[in-house]
Design an enzyme around this catalytic site. Sequence first.
Site, PDB file in Angstrom:
ATOM      1  N   ARG A  93       0.822  -1.219   0.000  1.00  0.00           N
ATOM      2  CA  ARG A  93       0.000   0.000   0.000  1.00  0.00           C
ATOM      3  C   ARG A  93       0.849   1.258   0.000  1.00  0.00           C
ATOM      4  O   ARG A  93       0.325   2.367   0.044  1.00  0.00           O
ATOM      5  CB  ARG A  93      -0.899   0.012   1.212  1.00  0.00           C
ATOM      6  N   LYS A 113       2.043   6.432   1.560  1.00  0.00           N
ATOM      7  CA  LYS A 113       1.595   5.209   2.233  1.00  0.00           C
ATOM      8  C   LYS A 113       0.078   5.241   2.356  1.00  0.00           C
ATOM      9  O   LYS A 113      -0.468   6.169   2.945  1.00  0.00           O
ATOM     10  CB  LYS A 113       2.255   5.111   3.614  1.00  0.00           C
ATOM     11  N   ASP A 252      10.874  -7.520   7.584  1.00  0.00           N
ATOM     12  CA  ASP A 252      10.417  -6.599   6.533  1.00  0.00           C
ATOM     13  C   ASP A 252      10.183  -5.189   7.079  1.00  0.00           C
ATOM     14  O   ASP A 252       9.961  -4.261   6.299  1.00  0.00           O
ATOM     15  CB  ASP A 252       9.143  -7.127   5.844  1.00  0.00           C
ATOM     16  N   ASN A 253      10.235  -5.035   8.398  1.00  0.00           N
ATOM     17  CA  ASN A 253      10.092  -3.707   8.987  1.00  0.00           C
ATOM     18  C   ASN A 253      11.415  -3.189   9.537  1.00  0.00           C
ATOM     19  O   ASN A 253      11.437  -2.219  10.291  1.00  0.00           O
ATOM     20  CB  ASN A 253       9.045  -3.737  10.102  1.00  0.00           C
TER      21      ASN A 253
HETATM   22  P1  AMP Z   1       3.167  -4.508   8.197  1.00  0.00           P
HETATM   23  O1  AMP Z   1       3.192  -5.658   9.164  1.00  0.00           O
HETATM   24  O2  AMP Z   1       2.115  -3.459   8.478  1.00  0.00           O
HETATM   25  O3  AMP Z   1       4.506  -3.896   8.039  1.00  0.00           O
HETATM   26  O4  AMP Z   1       2.714  -5.102   6.778  1.00  0.00           O
HETATM   27  C1  AMP Z   1       3.090  -6.348   6.285  1.00  0.00           C
HETATM   28  C2  AMP Z   1       2.758  -6.440   4.823  1.00  0.00           C
HETATM   29  O5  AMP Z   1       1.363  -6.279   4.601  1.00  0.00           O
HETATM   30  C3  AMP Z   1       3.455  -5.429   3.947  1.00  0.00           C
HETATM   31  O6  AMP Z   1       3.831  -6.066   2.758  1.00  0.00           O
HETATM   32  C4  AMP Z   1       2.378  -4.395   3.714  1.00  0.00           C
HETATM   33  O7  AMP Z   1       2.568  -3.689   2.517  1.00  0.00           O
HETATM   34  C5  AMP Z   1       1.127  -5.237   3.658  1.00  0.00           C
HETATM   35  N1  AMP Z   1      -0.089  -4.504   4.034  1.00  0.00           N
HETATM   36  C6  AMP Z   1      -0.453  -4.091   5.268  1.00  0.00           C
HETATM   37  N2  AMP Z   1      -1.643  -3.457   5.223  1.00  0.00           N
HETATM   38  C7  AMP Z   1      -2.052  -3.463   3.940  1.00  0.00           C
HETATM   39  C8  AMP Z   1      -3.215  -2.977   3.248  1.00  0.00           C
HETATM   40  N3  AMP Z   1      -4.196  -2.337   3.879  1.00  0.00           N
HETATM   41  N4  AMP Z   1      -3.266  -3.184   1.918  1.00  0.00           N
HETATM   42  C9  AMP Z   1      -2.295  -3.828   1.272  1.00  0.00           C
HETATM   43  N5  AMP Z   1      -1.199  -4.314   1.860  1.00  0.00           N
HETATM   44  C10 AMP Z   1      -1.064  -4.140   3.175  1.00  0.00           C
HETATM   45 MG    MG Z   2       5.754  -3.130   7.087  1.00  0.00          MG
END
Ligand code: AMP
Ligand code: MG
Length: 489
Positions: A93, A113, A252-253
């Site tokens: 996103r 974002k 990934d973070n």
């Molecule tokens: P995060 O744990 O928030 O860092 O996200 C993990 C993964 O999920 C990453 O690849 C994000 O891009 C994806 N992601 C989280 N929320 C969304 C969303 N609302 N739409 C699409 N991808 C998402």
């Molecule tokens: Mg992330």
Amino acid sequence: MLQIGDLVFDNRFARLPSAFFARQAPTALPEPYLIALNPDVAAVLGVDPAEAHRPRFAEYLAGNRLLPGAEPLAAVYAGHQFGVFVPQLGDGRAILLGEVLAADGERYEIQLKGAGPTPFSRNADGRAVLRSTIREYLAGEAMHGLGIATTRALAIVGSDQRIYREQIETAAVLTRIAPNHVRFGSFEFFHYRGQTERVAQLADFVIETQFPDWVELPDRHLRLLDMAVERTARMIAAWQAQGFVHGVMNTDNMSILGLTLDYGPYGFLDHFEAARVFNHTDRGGRYAYAMQAQVGLWNLHALAEALSSLLPQEQRETSLAKFEPLFLAAYGDLMRRKLGLRDTDLADADLVDRLLHAMQDGRVDYSCLLRGLGGFRAHDPATRAPLQALSQTPQAIDAWLDEYALRLASQGEDDAQRQTRMDAANPLYVLRTHLAERAIRQAADQRDYSEIERLRRLLAAPFTPQPGAEDYAAPPPATDVAVELSCSS
Ligand code: AMP
Ligand code: MG
């Protein structure tokens, strides 16, 4: 001062081979409006803050209109999430518009974002809710104000478009900046597919763009890992010292540049609790406060593994072995500064440890006690009372203060001088969960964005008392303390 449309782009990431990303334009957001503009980040970029009043500004930052020179894309990555390898993630996103030449002489990538779906969205909507963008916007400034390496945000743009999470919320887009957004997981993606050429390309991309002096050096890849180890150790030491819990330390973070990245269910401690978890999906407490250094090292092991085609095992191990001493030294230095200790004593780590135990036992507010310690005067018993009053077990604090008094006597410094130094190390204003929640409620329920700006200002200068802001420096009211944060954002 530039209008946003005059920013000069030079998109180095977009010039990598197409294996690293998918070209993807943002998806328009209906009738976007500006919710917050950060004048400090505007100044970094050289953007005129008066842009806030031009309707085009919100259109650009919603992704409805493409900035001239932008080459929008979604980067691919993988990652270990809660210890489990997920081979295919990527910007689901976030859309990278490109890299701009900023007024401060640096270059920054600009990401939107919440700008709509990408090929990596899996089944999610590609959006971010207002709540989570406000939290990320404020967190970047809070960390920057504390001197902790972080991504930052230029603006929040909102829309009345409904977004379905645990409740119905509205959509928003955060404009995020960082030197780059390369993650440990970016290397893992190619490593686990056996694409070692790509791993080398990505490593060399980071070196060429961020460490150009290393380009010709045969040990440049080792330097890259050493840099990540050192910066991650320093970053996490600062998190620990300031009571910050990231909440989702998946690889990934984790930024290759040691920036605090991807603010989700994070929190700052109110009362000190080593096992504190802010992310309610983290049932096992993997990402609890006291786990962060250990997890940081675990993540660096994952990074080192992803670089194993570039570095022999012995070099990787030597590099990883630097983490613990670097972390302990950085944390020790920060805590000594917070306690006002000028020199190093071997017993300082124990002194800190006993303070944390006393705080935990008495449910003492971490930031309030440390800030308050500046006012302690060994010869004046009256200065103990306000510190004891923070604790449910005042005797434990009192006993610790006796030790502290001895330690201060050994350095023989004027109390007022010590207090001045301590005030510069112990923030008055911390981005406590209840403060962020208040700003979110006013924005979401009343379209009143003034609290976001009020908090941003306080957090930008967290060590300096501001008249009328006493409330912001206090522990949360008893009714507010149990907020749990969801990962959904
Ligand atoms: P995060 O744990 O928030 O860092 O996200 C993990 C993964 O999920 C990453 O690849 C994000 O891009 C994806 N992601 C989280 N929320 C969304 C969303 N609302 N739409 C699409 N991808 C998402
Ligand atoms: Mg992330």
